[in-house]
Design a protein around this motif. Sequence first.
Motif, mmCIF file in Angstrom:
data_model
loop_
_atom_site.group_PDB
_atom_site.id
_atom_site.type_symbol
_atom_site.label_atom_id
_atom_site.label_comp_id
_atom_site.label_asym_id
_atom_site.label_seq_id
_atom_site.Cartn_x
_atom_site.Cartn_y
_atom_site.Cartn_z
ATOM 1 N N GLN A 32 -23.762 30.584 12.614
ATOM 2 C CA GLN A 32 -24.846 30.500 13.607
ATOM 3 C C GLN A 32 -24.772 29.236 14.453
ATOM 4 O O GLN A 32 -25.582 29.027 15.356
ATOM 5 C CB GLN A 32 -26.197 30.501 12.870
ATOM 6 N N ALA A 33 -23.802 28.371 14.136
ATOM 7 C CA ALA A 33 -23.777 27.024 14.718
ATOM 8 C C ALA A 33 -23.692 27.022 16.245
ATOM 9 O O ALA A 33 -24.419 26.282 16.914
ATOM 10 C CB ALA A 33 -22.634 26.210 14.120
ATOM 11 N N ALA A 34 -22.809 27.855 16.791
ATOM 12 C CA ALA A 34 -22.633 27.864 18.247
ATOM 13 C C ALA A 34 -23.916 28.315 18.938
ATOM 14 O O ALA A 34 -24.402 27.654 19.856
ATOM 15 C CB ALA A 34 -21.469 28.763 18.635
ATOM 16 N N ALA A 35 -24.489 29.422 18.452
ATOM 17 C CA ALA A 35 -25.704 29.961 19.067
ATOM 18 C C ALA A 35 -26.866 28.977 18.971
ATOM 19 O O ALA A 35 -27.742 28.951 19.833
ATOM 20 C CB ALA A 35 -26.063 31.288 18.410
ATOM 21 N N ARG A 36 -26.884 28.171 17.919
ATOM 22 C CA ARG A 36 -27.981 27.213 17.745
ATOM 23 C C ARG A 36 -27.728 25.857 18.407
ATOM 24 O O ARG A 36 -28.478 24.906 18.191
ATOM 25 C CB ARG A 36 -28.250 27.007 16.253
ATOM 26 N N GLY A 37 -26.641 25.774 19.135
ATOM 27 C CA GLY A 37 -26.365 24.533 19.871
ATOM 28 C C GLY A 37 -25.992 23.363 18.980
ATOM 29 O O GLY A 37 -26.232 22.207 19.324
ATOM 30 N N GLU A 38 -25.389 23.649 17.822
ATOM 31 C CA GLU A 38 -25.041 22.559 16.892
ATOM 32 C C GLU A 38 -23.625 22.037 17.087
ATOM 33 O O GLU A 38 -23.209 21.091 16.439
ATOM 34 C CB GLU A 38 -25.206 23.042 15.444
ATOM 35 N N LEU A 39 -22.854 22.697 17.962
ATOM 36 C CA LEU A 39 -21.462 22.280 18.180
ATOM 37 C C LEU A 39 -21.339 21.412 19.430
ATOM 38 O O LEU A 39 -21.997 21.658 20.428
ATOM 39 C CB LEU A 39 -20.564 23.514 18.336
ATOM 40 N N HIS A 40 -20.470 20.397 19.296
ATOM 41 C CA HIS A 40 -20.188 19.523 20.441
ATOM 42 C C HIS A 40 -18.715 19.166 20.426
ATOM 43 O O HIS A 40 -18.081 19.213 19.382
ATOM 44 C CB HIS A 40 -21.015 18.237 20.349
ATOM 45 N N LEU A 41 -18.222 18.765 21.582
ATOM 46 C CA LEU A 41 -16.857 18.252 21.629
ATOM 47 C C LEU A 41 -16.884 16.763 21.929
ATOM 48 O O LEU A 41 -17.648 16.308 22.786
ATOM 49 C CB LEU A 41 -16.049 18.982 22.713
ATOM 50 N N HIS A 42 -16.042 16.023 21.202
ATOM 51 C CA HIS A 42 -15.792 14.629 21.545
ATOM 52 C C HIS A 42 -14.380 14.559 22.117
ATOM 53 O O HIS A 42 -13.558 15.450 21.873
ATOM 54 C CB HIS A 42 -15.944 13.729 20.318
ATOM 55 N N TYR A 43 -14.108 13.500 22.866
ATOM 56 C CA TYR A 43 -12.817 13.395 23.550
ATOM 57 C C TYR A 43 -12.195 12.035 23.289
ATOM 58 O O TYR A 43 -12.862 11.010 23.416
ATOM 59 C CB TYR A 43 -13.022 13.607 25.059
ATOM 60 N N GLN A 44 -10.908 12.059 22.907
ATOM 61 C CA GLN A 44 -10.206 10.795 22.641
ATOM 62 C C GLN A 44 -9.054 10.620 23.628
ATOM 63 O O GLN A 44 -8.229 11.519 23.791
ATOM 64 C CB GLN A 44 -9.668 10.777 21.211
ATOM 65 N N PRO A 45 -9.014 9.438 24.297
ATOM 66 C CA PRO A 45 -7.972 9.219 25.314
ATOM 67 C C PRO A 45 -6.564 9.089 24.740
ATOM 68 O O PRO A 45 -6.371 8.604 23.624
ATOM 69 C CB PRO A 45 -8.400 7.907 25.994
ATOM 70 N N GLN A 46 -5.595 9.516 25.528
ATOM 71 C CA GLN A 46 -4.175 9.357 25.227
ATOM 72 C C GLN A 46 -3.594 8.471 26.327
ATOM 73 O O GLN A 46 -3.738 8.784 27.512
ATOM 74 C CB GLN A 46 -3.491 10.730 25.219
ATOM 75 N N ILE A 47 -2.961 7.368 25.923
ATOM 76 C CA ILE A 47 -2.550 6.353 26.898
ATOM 77 C C ILE A 47 -1.037 6.308 27.071
ATOM 78 O O ILE A 47 -0.289 6.287 26.090
ATOM 79 C CB ILE A 47 -3.082 4.949 26.495
ATOM 80 N N ASP A 48 -0.620 6.289 28.336
ATOM 81 C CA ASP A 48 0.802 6.162 28.655
ATOM 82 C C ASP A 48 1.174 4.682 28.593
ATOM 83 O O ASP A 48 0.547 3.849 29.263
ATOM 84 C CB ASP A 48 1.050 6.711 30.056
ATOM 85 N N LEU A 49 2.186 4.337 27.791
ATOM 86 C CA LEU A 49 2.514 2.923 27.589
ATOM 87 C C LEU A 49 3.179 2.305 28.819
ATOM 88 O O LEU A 49 3.090 1.093 29.021
ATOM 89 C CB LEU A 49 3.397 2.741 26.352
ATOM 90 N N GLY A 50 3.822 3.136 29.640
ATOM 91 C CA GLY A 50 4.445 2.601 30.852
ATOM 92 C C GLY A 50 3.409 2.124 31.854
ATOM 93 O O GLY A 50 3.468 0.989 32.339
ATOM 94 N N SER A 51 2.433 2.964 32.146
ATOM 95 C CA SER A 51 1.459 2.657 33.198
ATOM 96 C C SER A 51 0.161 2.083 32.651
ATOM 97 O O SER A 51 -0.637 1.531 33.400
ATOM 98 C CB SER A 51 1.133 3.933 33.974
ATOM 99 N N GLY A 52 -0.068 2.240 31.370
ATOM 100 C CA GLY A 52 -1.328 1.798 30.778
ATOM 101 C C GLY A 52 -2.494 2.732 31.094
ATOM 102 O O GLY A 52 -3.641 2.438 30.767
#
Length: 280
Positions: A32-52
């Motif tokens: 029932q989690a999705a229908a009840r609004g209990e799910l969220h997404l978090h986002y983690q950055p991925q960094i290019d070492l050449g350009s930063g």
Amino acid sequence: AKHDGRNGYRFYTQEMHERSSRLLRMETLLRQAAARGELHLHYQPQIDLGSGRCVGVEALLRWNNPELGAISPAEFIPLAEETGLISQLGQWVLRHAVQQARRWLDDGVPFGVMAVNVSTIQLRQKDFMQTVADSLREAGLPSDRLELEMTESAAFGNAEAAVKLLDELHRSGVRISIDDFGTGYSSLSYLKRIHIDKLKIDRSFVRDLGQDSEGEDEAMVEAIIHMARSLKVTVIAEGVETLEQLESLRLRRCHEVQGYFFSRPLPPGELEAWLLRQAP
Ligand code: C2E
Ligand code: CA
Ligand code: CA
Ligand code: CA
């Protein structure tokens, strides 16, 4: 001793009982989690070492339930896989991540590529390709802005079907990333047969990097980076927590890095703020 033994046995079965009823309860609530609004997404950055620069973000699922609290994906994803709920959950993740990417494109937020985790079970479903195409079309997101992270077993197991699916995904423009690389049993010769855009070196190899000793992890990481570079595949290290690990990876010419050293996975608003702080 006999008495203790019996108590030990009773304790054991009671513990097993508690464990399975927690899982049953969790399954009911997860349904029932999705229908009840209990799910969220978090986002983690991925960094290019050449350009930063941030060249991508990985979407990571979060579940907060009023009764159970915050449950780790390491616990509920395997449960979702066992119970078949993963298809529904996976579709929810894909749809929401792709929509978020579209909004960021519209708002000029420089997130790079949206990386979404897909389970082996999802990939084996006949309509997976269609699900991906539908999500992209619905949101109007260019396919090269989407990257799918899958484990070695998904990409290399069940060889013919996997080769066909990865080929279709590649031709549609979607990027493919192999997660937790180095922990599976894949035959390396497959790397030549299928199209892969990125290899993610598993966190377990990154942990002890840069601690003076020239150990097995250093050798492993070096071998993976070397192989990836010669196959012209982008290589990223996950779980980078310290400057020592970062320097060791830079020295070995790893392309990209991801980990707490840069940022934890963040809710969308906080990630936007983080990205804007990084921008020159
Ligand atoms: P993963 O795909 O290997 O994701 C990386 C995990 O490492 C994430 O844990 C992330 O928060 C954590 N992490 C990132 N940087 C660091 C660091 O510097 N140090 C340490 N110690 N950990 C770091 P999380 O979010 O708890 O996810 C665990 C696993 O659950 C994921 O591993 C993935 O296998 C699964 N998962 C999460 N979200 C999804 C999803 O939407 N779909 C599917 N199928 N699986 C997901
Ligand atoms: Ca991942
Ligand atoms: Ca991983
Ligand atoms: Ca991992």
